[in-house]
Design a protein around this motif. Structure first.
Motif, PDB file in Angstrom:
ATOM      1  N   VAL A   5      27.361  51.362  37.461  1.00 14.73           N
ATOM      2  CA  VAL A   5      27.466  51.530  36.011  1.00 14.73           C
ATOM      3  C   VAL A   5      26.522  50.547  35.339  1.00 14.73           C
ATOM      4  CG1 VAL A   5      29.002  51.395  34.008  1.00 14.73           C
ATOM      5  CG2 VAL A   5      29.858  52.271  36.188  1.00 14.73           C
ATOM      6  N   PRO A   6      25.615  51.006  34.452  1.00 16.84           N
ATOM      7  CA  PRO A   6      24.680  50.077  33.813  1.00 16.84           C
ATOM      8  C   PRO A   6      25.407  49.078  32.923  1.00 16.84           C
ATOM      9  CG  PRO A   6      24.592  52.234  32.762  1.00 16.84           C
ATOM     10  CD  PRO A   6      25.434  52.387  33.988  1.00 16.84           C
ATOM     11  N   VAL A   7      24.855  47.891  32.825  1.00 17.99           N
ATOM     12  CA  VAL A   7      25.444  46.839  32.009  1.00 17.99           C
ATOM     13  C   VAL A   7      24.889  46.945  30.588  1.00 17.99           C
ATOM     14  CG1 VAL A   7      25.706  44.359  31.681  1.00 17.99           C
ATOM     15  CG2 VAL A   7      25.683  45.319  33.985  1.00 17.99           C
ATOM     16  N   LYS A  22      37.229  51.389  35.990  1.00 19.85           N
ATOM     17  CA  LYS A  22      38.244  50.352  35.794  1.00 19.85           C
ATOM     18  C   LYS A  22      39.301  50.393  36.896  1.00 19.85           C
ATOM     19  CE  LYS A  22      38.882  51.790  31.534  1.00 19.85           C
ATOM     20  NZ  LYS A  22      39.353  51.953  30.129  1.00 19.85           N
ATOM     21  N   LEU A  23      39.647  51.598  37.340  1.00 25.82           N
ATOM     22  CA  LEU A  23      40.696  51.730  38.353  1.00 25.82           C
ATOM     23  C   LEU A  23      40.309  51.118  39.695  1.00 25.82           C
ATOM     24  CD1 LEU A  23      42.011  55.343  37.609  1.00 25.82           C
ATOM     25  CD2 LEU A  23      43.214  53.184  37.207  1.00 25.82           C
ATOM     26  N   LYS A  24      39.024  50.876  39.900  1.00 21.11           N
ATOM     27  CA  LYS A  24      38.595  50.215  41.135  1.00 21.11           C
ATOM     28  C   LYS A  24      39.093  48.771  41.198  1.00 21.11           C
ATOM     29  CE  LYS A  24      34.229  52.812  41.347  1.00 21.11           C
ATOM     30  NZ  LYS A  24      32.754  52.681  41.216  1.00 21.11           N
ATOM     31  N   TYR A  25      39.518  48.231  40.078  1.00 18.11           N
ATOM     32  CA  TYR A  25      39.875  46.815  40.005  1.00 18.11           C
ATOM     33  C   TYR A  25      41.367  46.603  39.753  1.00 18.11           C
ATOM     34  CZ  TYR A  25      34.877  46.510  40.007  1.00 18.11           C
ATOM     35  OH  TYR A  25      33.566  46.636  40.377  1.00 18.11           O
ATOM     36  N   VAL A  26      42.184  47.641  40.028  1.00 19.24           N
ATOM     37  CA  VAL A  26      43.638  47.461  39.995  1.00 19.24           C
ATOM     38  C   VAL A  26      44.035  46.571  41.171  1.00 19.24           C
ATOM     39  CG1 VAL A  26      45.874  48.624  40.208  1.00 19.24           C
ATOM     40  CG2 VAL A  26      44.036  49.687  38.867  1.00 19.24           C
ATOM     41  N   PRO A  27      44.794  45.505  40.928  1.00 19.32           N
ATOM     42  CA  PRO A  27      45.121  44.599  42.038  1.00 19.32           C
ATOM     43  C   PRO A  27      46.026  45.250  43.065  1.00 19.32           C
ATOM     44  CG  PRO A  27      46.321  43.983  40.055  1.00 19.32           C
ATOM     45  CD  PRO A  27      45.337  45.042  39.650  1.00 19.32           C
ATOM     46  N   GLU A  28      45.711  44.998  44.328  1.00 19.53           N
ATOM     47  CA  GLU A  28      46.605  45.435  45.388  1.00 19.53           C
ATOM     48  C   GLU A  28      47.904  44.645  45.258  1.00 19.53           C
ATOM     49  OE1 GLU A  28      46.692  45.684  50.279  1.00 19.53           O
ATOM     50  OE2 GLU A  28      44.814  45.240  49.223  1.00 19.53           O
ATOM     51  N   GLY A  29      49.036  45.356  45.233  1.00 16.63           N
ATOM     52  CA  GLY A  29      50.314  44.682  45.051  1.00 16.63           C
ATOM     53  C   GLY A  29      50.722  44.558  43.600  1.00 16.63           C
ATOM     54  N   LEU A  30      50.201  45.417  42.737  1.00 12.01           N
ATOM     55  CA  LEU A  30      50.555  45.378  41.318  1.00 12.01           C
ATOM     56  C   LEU A  30      52.062  45.502  41.111  1.00 12.01           C
ATOM     57  CD1 LEU A  30      49.671  45.360  38.320  1.00 12.01           C
ATOM     58  CD2 LEU A  30      49.376  47.836  38.482  1.00 12.01           C
ATOM     59  N   LYS A  76      51.462  41.177  41.417  1.00 15.65           N
ATOM     60  CA  LYS A  76      50.064  40.762  41.309  1.00 15.65           C
ATOM     61  C   LYS A  76      49.514  41.243  39.964  1.00 15.65           C
ATOM     62  CE  LYS A  76      49.982  39.004  45.471  1.00 15.65           C
ATOM     63  NZ  LYS A  76      49.869  37.550  45.700  1.00 15.65           N
ATOM     64  N   PHE A  77      48.574  40.493  39.409  1.00 17.24           N
ATOM     65  CA  PHE A  77      48.164  40.838  38.045  1.00 17.24           C
ATOM     66  C   PHE A  77      46.690  40.598  37.750  1.00 17.24           C
ATOM     67  CE2 PHE A  77      50.057  36.634  38.262  1.00 17.24           C
ATOM     68  CZ  PHE A  77      49.060  35.825  37.757  1.00 17.24           C
ATOM     69  N   ASN A  78      45.954  39.900  38.607  1.00 15.93           N
ATOM     70  CA  ASN A  78      44.541  39.656  38.324  1.00 15.93           C
ATOM     71  C   ASN A  78      43.739  40.928  38.568  1.00 15.93           C
ATOM     72  OD1 ASN A  78      44.704  36.924  37.542  1.00 15.93           O
ATOM     73  ND2 ASN A  78      44.837  36.296  39.690  1.00 15.93           N
ATOM     74  N   GLY A  79      42.969  41.325  37.565  1.00 16.08           N
ATOM     75  CA  GLY A  79      42.244  42.580  37.612  1.00 16.08           C
ATOM     76  C   GLY A  79      42.730  43.511  36.523  1.00 16.08           C
ATOM     77  N   HIS A 131      34.318  41.733  39.988  1.00 16.25           N
ATOM     78  CA  HIS A 131      34.493  42.376  38.698  1.00 16.25           C
ATOM     79  C   HIS A 131      33.499  43.513  38.522  1.00 16.25           C
ATOM     80  CE1 HIS A 131      36.935  38.904  37.484  1.00 16.25           C
ATOM     81  NE2 HIS A 131      35.990  38.131  37.974  1.00 16.25           N
ATOM     82  N   PRO A 132      33.755  44.389  37.539  1.00 17.19           N
ATOM     83  CA  PRO A 132      32.727  45.378  37.176  1.00 17.19           C
ATOM     84  C   PRO A 132      31.430  44.680  36.781  1.00 17.19           C
ATOM     85  CG  PRO A 132      34.806  45.864  36.079  1.00 17.19           C
ATOM     86  CD  PRO A 132      34.966  44.524  36.727  1.00 17.19           C
ATOM     87  N   ALA A 133      30.314  45.398  36.890  1.00 16.69           N
ATOM     88  CA  ALA A 133      28.999  44.803  36.610  1.00 16.69           C
ATOM     89  C   ALA A 133      28.959  44.155  35.232  1.00 16.69           C
ATOM     90  CB  ALA A 133      27.918  45.874  36.731  1.00 16.69           C
TER      91      ALA A 133
END
Length: 371
Positions: free
Chosen positions: A3-5, A87-95, A99-102, A137-139
């Motif tokens: 995804v372009p920045v 955005k869904l690529k950065y859902v934390p494993e164990g939400l 878990k909450f970072n992401g 993180h995303p680009a």
């Protein structure tokens, strides 16, 4: 494909509401007074009054430019313009386990059991930059990570450290007493958050009883909320029990005291009950973007009531709820993930799943319904 920045561009805030709401009369701490011993003493007295009576207060002249703040809002806006699949690529494993970072997607809570309307709150949480956390993180975010780190660290040095110095002074403790358990270089679950509330229609807001989020308390030490003009935040006054709107004030941070400080002071510092209402009619048509910072004690800090404070001893605040119940007192890490797991439970129906609303977080602590 990557995804372009995009460029950040400027950030334009929407106009404030013209409605005459029942605003809370909150105290303002002017950090320009930190320059003198007399000013520090005045601020310490003001702070303890604020956290005892209202729980929420404003801070101004905190040495972070509005331009830097606006750039963070612009980053948040750009983040929420990314495609959902990115955005869904950065859902934390164990939400679901706390878990909450992401990225935390919207729609995890059912707000109206009749229509099935779900929440429209999205969060992106960025952890501390002390070496304990991965930063993937995303680009868009990765491209500006150095700027984000500088901003997050400045919140620690320019806002949170002075607040803890002042609170320690008010409790007649050494000035660095609370800083020792809020050391940025130690592992804790602090995080910077970009938070988006997507609007509901006027008809949907009526179905929701004009309330987007139930009353709750934050689990950490202090929460910092940067001014944004969409009125939605309401607080419950500690003395009267009345709900009041929190007015956006130019050039300020809105700050509230949280659970961990209440535990550490045996309830002398009150964790503030607050909620999110639907905005007034002249702002109902816009989304609400929030920029927040959540501070927490070091993970290994045990949440015992401080016994070294002459103030707490004189006033009789010598035990918190865990100590009174005879149950083990948790570390901050244990408390954080126990409450986060409760908060992140999916598919809870507001007003129906009341057992969840009053669930036991840990032995010695049950949550409460705050409307």
């Amino acid at each position: 494909m990557p995804v372009p920045v995009p460029e950040l561009g400027s950030y334009n805030f929407v106009p404030e509401t013209k409605e005459d709401l029942d605003w809370a009369d909150l105290i303002t701490l002017d950090f320009s007074l930190l320059k003198t011993p007399e000013g520090k003493k005045e601020l310490a007295n003001t702070l303890i009054k604020a956290v005892r009576e209202d729980g929420f207060f404003y801070v101004k002249n905190f040495n972070i430019s509005q331009e830097r703040v606006n750039r963070q809002f612009a980053l948040g806006r750009q983040f929420y313009e990314l495609p959902l699949e990115e955005k869904l690529k950065y859902v934390p494993e164990g939400l679901d386990e706390g878990k909450f970072n992401g990225y935390v997607p919207a729609g995890r809570r059912i707000l109206d059991p009749v229509s099935g309307l779900r929440d429209r709150v999205e969060m992106y949480n960025i952890p501390k930059f002390n070496g304990d956390f991965k930063h993937e993180h995303p680009a868009l975010v990765q491209e500006h990570l150095e700027e984000i780190e500088q901003f997050a660290r400045s919140l620690s040095t320019e806002v949170l450290q002075p607040l803890h110095n002042l609170l320690a002074t008010a409790l007649e403790l050494p000035e660095d007493y609370l800083l020792r358990i809020h050391d940025y270089d130690q592992k804790s679950e602090d995080h910077l958050r970009y938070m988006k509330y997507t609007k509901f229609t006027p008809e949907e807001n009526l179905k929701l009883g004009k309330l987007w989020g139930r009353g709750h308390t934050d689990l950490g030490s202090f929460t910092l909320l940067f001014r944004q003009p969409v009125a939605a935040l309401q607080i419950k006054n500690h003395k009267t029990g009345e709900w009041k709107w929190v007015k956006p004030q130019d050039g300020t941070l809105t700050v509230n005291a949280c659970d961990a400080l209440s535990f550490l002071t045996g309830g002398y510092v009150r964790s503030t009950i607050h909620r999110v209402a639907s905005p007034p009619k002249d702002q109902e048509h816009v989304d609400r973007l929030g920029l927040l910072y959540f501070q927490r004690p070091n993970n290994n800090a045990v949440l015992h009531t401080i016994q070294d404070s002459p103030v707490l001893q004189r006033e009789g605040y010598t035990q918190n709820d865990f100590e009174k119940s005879g149950n083990p007192v948790p570390t901050m890490e244990q408390w954080t993930f126990a409450k986060q797991k409760w908060q992140r439970t999916p598919n809870i129906v507001r007003g129906v799943d009341e057992k969840h609303a009053t669930a036991q977080i840990l032995p010695g602590w049950n949550e409460k319904i705050y409307a």
